[in-house]
Design an enzyme around this catalytic site. Sequence first.
Site, PDB file in Angstrom:
ATOM      1  N   ASP A   9       0.850  -1.187   0.000  1.00 34.36           N
ATOM      2  CA  ASP A   9       0.000   0.000   0.000  1.00 34.36           C
ATOM      3  C   ASP A   9       0.890   1.242   0.000  1.00 34.36           C
ATOM      4  O   ASP A   9       1.689   1.440   0.915  1.00 34.36           O
ATOM      5  CB  ASP A   9      -0.897  -0.020   1.241  1.00 34.36           C
ATOM      6  CG  ASP A   9      -1.993   1.028   1.201  1.00 34.36           C
ATOM      7  OD1 ASP A   9      -2.225   1.602   0.123  1.00 34.36           O
ATOM      8  OD2 ASP A   9      -2.624   1.263   2.252  1.00 34.36           O
ATOM      9  N   ASP A 115      -3.289   2.539  -5.902  1.00 34.83           N
ATOM     10  CA  ASP A 115      -2.144   2.646  -4.982  1.00 34.83           C
ATOM     11  C   ASP A 115      -1.935   1.421  -4.105  1.00 34.83           C
ATOM     12  O   ASP A 115      -1.214   1.495  -3.110  1.00 34.83           O
ATOM     13  CB  ASP A 115      -2.280   3.890  -4.109  1.00 34.83           C
ATOM     14  CG  ASP A 115      -3.512   3.846  -3.208  1.00 34.83           C
ATOM     15  OD1 ASP A 115      -4.376   2.973  -3.419  1.00 34.83           O
ATOM     16  OD2 ASP A 115      -3.602   4.685  -2.301  1.00 34.83           O
ATOM     17  N   GLU A 116      -2.531   0.301  -4.461  1.00 33.85           N
ATOM     18  CA  GLU A 116      -2.303  -0.905  -3.658  1.00 33.85           C
ATOM     19  C   GLU A 116      -2.383  -2.160  -4.520  1.00 33.85           C
ATOM     20  O   GLU A 116      -3.083  -2.207  -5.523  1.00 33.85           O
ATOM     21  CB  GLU A 116      -3.299  -0.991  -2.500  1.00 33.85           C
ATOM     22  CG  GLU A 116      -4.749  -1.051  -2.925  1.00 33.85           C
ATOM     23  CD  GLU A 116      -5.709  -1.147  -1.757  1.00 33.85           C
ATOM     24  OE1 GLU A 116      -5.382  -1.835  -0.775  1.00 33.85           O
ATOM     25  OE2 GLU A 116      -6.792  -0.553  -1.845  1.00 33.85           O
TER      26      GLU A 116
END
Length: 358
Positions: A9, A115-116
């Site tokens: 993350d 974003d992960e």
Amino acid sequence: MVRIIAHLDMDAFFAAIEERDTPALRGIPLVVGADPLGGRGRGVVSTSNYLARAYGIHSATPISVAWRLSEAARRAGKPAVAFVSVDMPKYAHVSAEIMGVVRRFIPVVEQASIDETYGDLSFTESYQAAALLSQELKAAIYTTVRLTASVGIGPNKLIAKIASGMSKPDGLTVVCEEDAESFLAPLPLRAIPGIGPKTEGLLARQGFTCVQDVKALTAVQFNGLLGKRGVDLYEKVRGRDITPLEEHTEIKSISEQHTLETDTLDSQRLLRELELLGKGVMDRLRQEGFQSFRTVVLTVRFADFKTTSRAHTLVEPAGNMATLRREILRLLMPFLDRRENPLRQRIRLLGIRVEKLI
């Protein structure tokens, strides 16, 4: 072979990119999101950096609330928050760079969002080796894009996801399979994916506040309290999750939405907004490689925040703006009169979604 899953993350992703690219934004509270308009803004916070979070500003905080919190901090002698607009094309480009680095280290990955990502580290054959590889991956990401990431490692996606948030920013948390239940036990119920505010409140009224508390419930009791979701949560609070990694997640819908600057029932203003949203949807439809859609969904949020969606499925697939415009107009009209809006409330937000993509 032991199953080892990682969840990576990025730390305050949008805000971190803006800090990286603009030295003047470093070391001060920063919010990426809608224009606050001096406290009259109507959107929400997309991302806040950790300094802004110390003021109580988090993702999805109304931008007007973020402004008030910033002003309160300023009056108390603390730094005011810097507000920056969202630059999604830039963030998407950085995300693609990061995923390129991840795939050099991990052969099987599932990108969960911009974003992960999850990665299957079972090939390392031990948690120690998985941790060493994750450290190398984090360093490679920083070298490539000058951004930090936090990684959680566990026996499944559930544990890995929770672990990645335990020591942010730039963290690495490893939870072995035999430690999964004890890792979860002291955590608040909201830490478990699937337990939101309503479920948390329901369980709190029964005297349950942390994961350890609800482990006293049987599967039957879970079902009695939570219905069909009970079995899933019964397994989750015990750290059990058999959800596989999906390397290629199928896109099932494309949507755009926008909060209006002022609440309105002016049909011309609403139609202009829907035209812009529709063009955005059609552009993304093409970018994702789709030719047509069959279902059109209109979402309306009123001034009192009540949100309603209405949908229509076409007999034949369509892939042109003219059809989308016609269907959205048909869905909008009842919201302008007493069919869907008996109290004649003004509209705060509009959204368009297309489904059954081809």
